[in-house]
Design a protein around this motif. Structure first.
Motif, mmCIF file in Angstrom:
data_model
loop_
_atom_site.group_PDB
_atom_site.id
_atom_site.type_symbol
_atom_site.label_atom_id
_atom_site.label_comp_id
_atom_site.label_asym_id
_atom_site.label_seq_id
_atom_site.Cartn_x
_atom_site.Cartn_y
_atom_site.Cartn_z
ATOM 1 N N PRO A 1 0.822 -1.220 0.000
ATOM 2 C CA PRO A 1 0.000 0.000 0.000
ATOM 3 C C PRO A 1 0.857 1.272 0.000
ATOM 4 O O PRO A 1 0.481 2.270 -0.611
ATOM 5 C CB PRO A 1 -0.814 -0.109 1.287
ATOM 6 C CG PRO A 1 -0.896 -1.573 1.559
ATOM 7 C CD PRO A 1 0.445 -2.105 1.105
ATOM 8 N N ALA A 2 1.994 1.243 0.661
ATOM 9 C CA ALA A 2 2.892 2.409 0.667
ATOM 10 C C ALA A 2 3.473 2.634 -0.719
ATOM 11 O O ALA A 2 3.555 3.762 -1.194
ATOM 12 C CB ALA A 2 4.010 2.210 1.684
ATOM 13 N N ARG A 3 3.860 1.574 -1.375
ATOM 14 C CA ARG A 3 4.452 1.677 -2.712
ATOM 15 C C ARG A 3 3.432 2.181 -3.721
ATOM 16 O O ARG A 3 3.772 2.890 -4.668
ATOM 17 C CB ARG A 3 5.001 0.327 -3.161
ATOM 18 C CG ARG A 3 5.758 0.394 -4.476
ATOM 19 C CD ARG A 3 6.440 -0.911 -4.851
ATOM 20 N NE ARG A 3 7.483 -1.229 -3.894
ATOM 21 C CZ ARG A 3 7.423 -2.260 -3.037
ATOM 22 N NH1 ARG A 3 6.382 -3.050 -3.021
ATOM 23 N NH2 ARG A 3 8.408 -2.492 -2.199
ATOM 24 N N ALA A 4 2.154 1.859 -3.527
ATOM 25 C CA ALA A 4 1.105 2.250 -4.474
ATOM 26 C C ALA A 4 0.963 3.766 -4.586
ATOM 27 O O ALA A 4 0.489 4.269 -5.600
ATOM 28 C CB ALA A 4 -0.224 1.625 -4.058
ATOM 29 N N ILE A 5 1.381 4.508 -3.573
ATOM 30 C CA ILE A 5 1.299 5.966 -3.598
ATOM 31 C C ILE A 5 2.293 6.546 -4.603
ATOM 32 O O ILE A 5 2.069 7.610 -5.167
ATOM 33 C CB ILE A 5 1.551 6.545 -2.187
ATOM 34 C CG1 ILE A 5 0.414 6.122 -1.264
ATOM 35 C CG2 ILE A 5 1.703 8.053 -2.218
ATOM 36 C CD1 ILE A 5 0.632 6.489 0.184
ATOM 37 N N PHE A 6 3.379 5.836 -4.844
ATOM 38 C CA PHE A 6 4.450 6.301 -5.715
ATOM 39 C C PHE A 6 4.458 5.501 -7.008
ATOM 40 O O PHE A 6 3.632 4.624 -7.209
ATOM 41 C CB PHE A 6 5.799 6.163 -4.994
ATOM 42 C CG PHE A 6 5.849 6.927 -3.701
ATOM 43 C CD1 PHE A 6 6.126 8.281 -3.696
ATOM 44 C CD2 PHE A 6 5.583 6.301 -2.505
ATOM 45 C CE1 PHE A 6 6.160 8.998 -2.514
ATOM 46 C CE2 PHE A 6 5.619 7.014 -1.307
ATOM 47 C CZ PHE A 6 5.902 8.354 -1.326
ATOM 48 N N SER A 7 5.423 5.783 -7.871
ATOM 49 C CA SER A 7 5.554 4.993 -9.097
ATOM 50 C C SER A 7 5.909 3.560 -8.733
ATOM 51 O O SER A 7 6.479 3.293 -7.672
ATOM 52 C CB SER A 7 6.630 5.593 -10.003
ATOM 53 O OG SER A 7 7.917 5.356 -9.458
ATOM 54 N N LYS A 8 5.584 2.647 -9.599
ATOM 55 C CA LYS A 8 5.815 1.227 -9.325
ATOM 56 C C LYS A 8 7.297 0.898 -9.163
ATOM 57 O O LYS A 8 7.648 -0.104 -8.575
ATOM 58 C CB LYS A 8 5.214 0.370 -10.433
ATOM 59 C CG LYS A 8 3.714 0.415 -10.449
ATOM 60 C CD LYS A 8 3.155 -0.457 -11.535
ATOM 61 C CE LYS A 8 1.631 -0.378 -11.516
ATOM 62 N NZ LYS A 8 1.027 -1.252 -12.506
ATOM 63 N N ASN A 9 8.177 1.748 -9.694
ATOM 64 C CA ASN A 9 9.604 1.477 -9.633
ATOM 65 C C ASN A 9 10.289 2.046 -8.395
ATOM 66 O O ASN A 9 11.452 1.772 -8.160
ATOM 67 C CB ASN A 9 10.295 2.025 -10.886
ATOM 68 C CG ASN A 9 9.822 1.313 -12.128
ATOM 69 O OD1 ASN A 9 9.461 0.148 -12.083
ATOM 70 N ND2 ASN A 9 9.799 2.021 -13.235
ATOM 71 N N ALA A 10 9.589 2.857 -7.610
ATOM 72 C CA ALA A 10 10.207 3.454 -6.428
ATOM 73 C C ALA A 10 10.351 2.398 -5.330
ATOM 74 O O ALA A 10 9.400 1.704 -5.002
ATOM 75 C CB ALA A 10 9.367 4.625 -5.922
ATOM 76 N N PRO A 11 11.544 2.266 -4.758
ATOM 77 C CA PRO A 11 11.780 1.252 -3.730
ATOM 78 C C PRO A 11 11.312 1.719 -2.345
ATOM 79 O O PRO A 11 12.101 1.895 -1.418
ATOM 80 C CB PRO A 11 13.291 1.056 -3.783
ATOM 81 C CG PRO A 11 13.811 2.391 -4.206
ATOM 82 C CD PRO A 11 12.773 2.953 -5.137
ATOM 83 N N ILE A 12 10.018 1.947 -2.198
ATOM 84 C CA ILE A 12 9.438 2.467 -0.960
ATOM 85 C C ILE A 12 8.680 1.354 -0.255
ATOM 86 O O ILE A 12 7.861 0.673 -0.876
ATOM 87 C CB ILE A 12 8.448 3.627 -1.268
ATOM 88 C CG1 ILE A 12 9.110 4.720 -2.083
ATOM 89 C CG2 ILE A 12 7.814 4.152 0.007
ATOM 90 C CD1 ILE A 12 10.208 5.456 -1.369
ATOM 91 N N ASP A 13 8.917 1.156 1.041
ATOM 92 C CA ASP A 13 8.115 0.183 1.785
ATOM 93 C C ASP A 13 7.444 0.784 3.009
ATOM 94 O O ASP A 13 6.740 0.094 3.738
ATOM 95 C CB ASP A 13 8.931 -1.042 2.161
ATOM 96 C CG ASP A 13 10.001 -0.769 3.190
ATOM 97 O OD1 ASP A 13 10.249 0.409 3.493
ATOM 98 O OD2 ASP A 13 10.594 -1.727 3.700
ATOM 99 N N ALA A 14 7.632 2.098 3.241
ATOM 100 C CA ALA A 14 6.945 2.786 4.340
ATOM 101 C C ALA A 14 6.775 4.253 3.964
ATOM 102 O O ALA A 14 7.690 4.867 3.419
ATOM 103 C CB ALA A 14 7.736 2.665 5.638
#
Length: 91
Positions: A62-75
């Motif tokens: 859900p955190a990654r969905a806020i950004f582009s699919k390629n962004a390495p975000i997990d929080a």
């Protein structure tokens, strides 16, 4: 989602694509009493949370969905807590 307290910021001049404009915060997970509840995490912040503020953090896909699919975000910080109300006698 978890409740947390902003402990500080992280500055990184070199970041992966999709993270160039993101502020990174160190978040200490807390329980509803404000007590520490786990190891600190790093979360992306686009809403402007500051040190000492209580925040709501979303983790995982859900955190990654806020950004582009390629962004390495997990929080990611999704809210700054103005107040917290817990029913009387609950633990």
């Amino acid at each position: 989602m978890i409740l947390g307290k902003v402990m500080g910021s992280i500055w990184a001049t070199q970041k992966e694509d999709g993270m160039s404009q993101l502020k990174l915060l160190i978040i200490e997970p807390i329980n509803w009493k404000g007590e520490p509840a786990g190891a600190p995490i790093i979360a992306a912040d686009r809403i402007g949370a500051g040190r000492g503020e209580r925040v709501i953090v979303s983790r995982g896909s859900p955190a990654r969905a806020i950004f582009s699919k390629n962004a390495p975000i997990d929080a990611v910080v999704v809210g700054i807590v103005d107040s917290l109300e817990v029913g009387e006698g609950e633990e």
